[in-house]
Design a protein around this motif. Sequence first.
Motif, PDB file in Angstrom:
ATOM      1  N   PRO A 192      14.103 -30.199 -26.360  1.00  0.00           N
ATOM      2  CA  PRO A 192      15.260 -30.815 -25.715  1.00  0.00           C
ATOM      3  C   PRO A 192      15.433 -32.291 -26.044  1.00  0.00           C
ATOM      4  CG  PRO A 192      13.517 -30.451 -24.118  1.00  0.00           C
ATOM      5  CD  PRO A 192      13.084 -29.798 -25.400  1.00  0.00           C
ATOM      6  N   ASN A 193      14.442 -32.918 -26.644  1.00  0.00           N
ATOM      7  CA  ASN A 193      14.541 -34.328 -26.996  1.00  0.00           C
ATOM      8  C   ASN A 193      15.172 -34.558 -28.371  1.00  0.00           C
ATOM      9  OD1 ASN A 193      13.194 -35.197 -24.603  1.00  0.00           O
ATOM     10  ND2 ASN A 193      11.315 -34.439 -25.529  1.00  0.00           N
ATOM     11  N   ARG A 194      15.407 -33.492 -29.108  1.00  0.00           N
ATOM     12  CA  ARG A 194      15.963 -33.604 -30.464  1.00  0.00           C
ATOM     13  C   ARG A 194      17.470 -33.313 -30.462  1.00  0.00           C
ATOM     14  NH1 ARG A 194      12.863 -33.482 -35.059  1.00  0.00           N
ATOM     15  NH2 ARG A 194      14.861 -34.176 -35.876  1.00  0.00           N
ATOM     16  N   LEU A 195      18.238 -34.195 -29.850  1.00  0.00           N
ATOM     17  CA  LEU A 195      19.690 -34.015 -29.812  1.00  0.00           C
ATOM     18  C   LEU A 195      20.271 -33.887 -31.219  1.00  0.00           C
ATOM     19  CD1 LEU A 195      20.788 -36.522 -27.025  1.00  0.00           C
ATOM     20  CD2 LEU A 195      20.493 -34.042 -26.851  1.00  0.00           C
ATOM     21  N   ASP A 196      19.673 -34.596 -32.176  1.00  0.00           N
ATOM     22  CA  ASP A 196      20.169 -34.557 -33.549  1.00  0.00           C
ATOM     23  C   ASP A 196      20.049 -33.178 -34.184  1.00  0.00           C
ATOM     24  OD1 ASP A 196      17.318 -34.995 -33.434  1.00  0.00           O
ATOM     25  OD2 ASP A 196      17.360 -35.427 -35.575  1.00  0.00           O
ATOM     26  N   ARG A 197      19.203 -32.316 -33.633  1.00  0.00           N
ATOM     27  CA  ARG A 197      19.075 -30.948 -34.154  1.00  0.00           C
ATOM     28  C   ARG A 197      20.160 -30.031 -33.584  1.00  0.00           C
ATOM     29  NH1 ARG A 197      13.770 -29.348 -35.859  1.00  0.00           N
ATOM     30  NH2 ARG A 197      14.861 -27.483 -36.527  1.00  0.00           N
ATOM     31  N   PHE A 198      20.692 -30.386 -32.407  1.00  0.00           N
ATOM     32  CA  PHE A 198      21.726 -29.579 -31.754  1.00  0.00           C
ATOM     33  C   PHE A 198      23.139 -30.054 -32.090  1.00  0.00           C
ATOM     34  CE2 PHE A 198      18.149 -29.269 -28.720  1.00  0.00           C
ATOM     35  CZ  PHE A 198      18.038 -27.896 -28.618  1.00  0.00           C
ATOM     36  N   ALA A 251      22.233 -23.682 -34.493  1.00  0.00           N
ATOM     37  CA  ALA A 251      22.457 -25.071 -34.918  1.00  0.00           C
ATOM     38  C   ALA A 251      21.125 -25.801 -35.011  1.00  0.00           C
ATOM     39  CB  ALA A 251      23.396 -25.778 -33.945  1.00  0.00           C
ATOM     40  N   TYR A 252      20.275 -25.609 -34.020  1.00  0.00           N
ATOM     41  CA  TYR A 252      18.957 -26.249 -33.998  1.00  0.00           C
ATOM     42  C   TYR A 252      18.137 -25.842 -35.219  1.00  0.00           C
ATOM     43  CZ  TYR A 252      14.456 -27.804 -32.126  1.00  0.00           C
ATOM     44  OH  TYR A 252      13.246 -28.434 -31.949  1.00  0.00           O
ATOM     45  N   GLN A 253      18.234 -24.573 -35.584  1.00  0.00           N
ATOM     46  CA  GLN A 253      17.474 -24.051 -36.723  1.00  0.00           C
ATOM     47  C   GLN A 253      18.131 -24.350 -38.068  1.00  0.00           C
ATOM     48  OE1 GLN A 253      17.329 -19.959 -35.382  1.00  0.00           O
ATOM     49  NE2 GLN A 253      15.266 -20.214 -34.568  1.00  0.00           N
ATOM     50  N   ILE A 264      20.923 -23.030 -39.210  1.00  0.00           N
ATOM     51  CA  ILE A 264      21.597 -21.839 -39.733  1.00  0.00           C
ATOM     52  C   ILE A 264      23.106 -22.063 -39.790  1.00  0.00           C
ATOM     53  CG2 ILE A 264      22.080 -19.395 -39.298  1.00  0.00           C
ATOM     54  CD1 ILE A 264      19.246 -19.281 -38.002  1.00  0.00           C
ATOM     55  N   ILE A 265      23.626 -22.746 -38.784  1.00  0.00           N
ATOM     56  CA  ILE A 265      25.050 -23.094 -38.736  1.00  0.00           C
ATOM     57  C   ILE A 265      25.156 -24.606 -38.546  1.00  0.00           C
ATOM     58  CG2 ILE A 265      25.725 -20.835 -37.799  1.00  0.00           C
ATOM     59  CD1 ILE A 265      26.046 -22.219 -35.042  1.00  0.00           C
ATOM     60  N   PRO A 266      26.347 -25.177 -38.762  1.00  0.00           N
ATOM     61  CA  PRO A 266      26.492 -26.622 -38.534  1.00  0.00           C
ATOM     62  C   PRO A 266      26.177 -26.990 -37.082  1.00  0.00           C
ATOM     63  CG  PRO A 266      28.372 -25.765 -39.744  1.00  0.00           C
ATOM     64  CD  PRO A 266      27.556 -24.577 -39.304  1.00  0.00           C
ATOM     65  N   ARG A 267      25.732 -28.224 -36.909  1.00  0.00           N
ATOM     66  CA  ARG A 267      25.425 -28.692 -35.554  1.00  0.00           C
ATOM     67  C   ARG A 267      26.691 -28.717 -34.706  1.00  0.00           C
ATOM     68  NH1 ARG A 267      22.170 -33.375 -38.219  1.00  0.00           N
ATOM     69  NH2 ARG A 267      24.282 -33.572 -38.928  1.00  0.00           N
ATOM     70  N   ASN A 296      31.997 -26.913 -21.858  1.00  0.00           N
ATOM     71  CA  ASN A 296      31.401 -26.492 -20.588  1.00  0.00           C
ATOM     72  C   ASN A 296      30.203 -25.572 -20.792  1.00  0.00           C
ATOM     73  OD1 ASN A 296      33.075 -27.456 -18.132  1.00  0.00           O
ATOM     74  ND2 ASN A 296      34.607 -26.890 -19.657  1.00  0.00           N
ATOM     75  N   SER A 297      30.325 -24.599 -21.681  1.00  0.00           N
ATOM     76  CA  SER A 297      29.203 -23.678 -21.933  1.00  0.00           C
ATOM     77  C   SER A 297      28.025 -24.429 -22.534  1.00  0.00           C
ATOM     78  CB  SER A 297      29.641 -22.537 -22.850  1.00  0.00           C
ATOM     79  OG  SER A 297      30.607 -21.733 -22.209  1.00  0.00           O
ATOM     80  N   THR A 298      28.317 -25.349 -23.448  1.00  0.00           N
ATOM     81  CA  THR A 298      27.260 -26.153 -24.048  1.00  0.00           C
ATOM     82  C   THR A 298      26.525 -26.953 -22.976  1.00  0.00           C
ATOM     83  OG1 THR A 298      28.500 -26.289 -26.111  1.00  0.00           O
ATOM     84  CG2 THR A 298      26.781 -27.938 -25.772  1.00  0.00           C
TER      85      THR A 298
END
Length: 171
Positions: A83-89, A124-126, A128-131, A152-154
């Motif tokens: 959860p600390n890696r916002l740049d991965r999401f 997105a984290y992995q 596989i798709i764009p962040r 909202n879902s995010t």
Amino acid sequence: MKTAVDTSNPSTLLSHFTKQLDEINRQYHDFNKLHINIDDTGQFIQVNYTNDEDIDAALTGWLKMEQVGTYLQNYQRMFCLDPNRLDRFFNMDEATAIVPISWLRPTRKRPEGIANGFIYMRQAYQGIIPRRKPISIIPNEEKGLFDIVDGNSTYFIAKQIGIVSMPIICI
């Protein structure tokens, strides 16, 4: 720096594996919870999971002690979300600010959107798709918070993952 684990002492090794599992279960925000079974000889370990319906299933066959650590490290790399890696999401280039999640107020909640969104957040984290794009908000001066216009879902998924601050765009 990694701490050395005494591989000659089975109880120390089991304690180490239990800590790894606890960390995986803390980070992995789906419904499955991992645990280990030890064979009668105490030489082999099987990694199992229990799902939200309390169904227990094996993830591995019987592994030698020295194989378990590698399996758990690989599992953690593949499935756990930090959860600390916002740049991965999130695409941070688009963010105008990062605010505490407690400052955000959802304006709707769609269970299907949340279920799909979790898949997208993981992908997105992995990589596989764009962040994901940052959450779009408008100030709510009456409440002193920000209302979520898009994302909202995010927001709900981020709370489940344990994210404490979110990238936003004011519209």
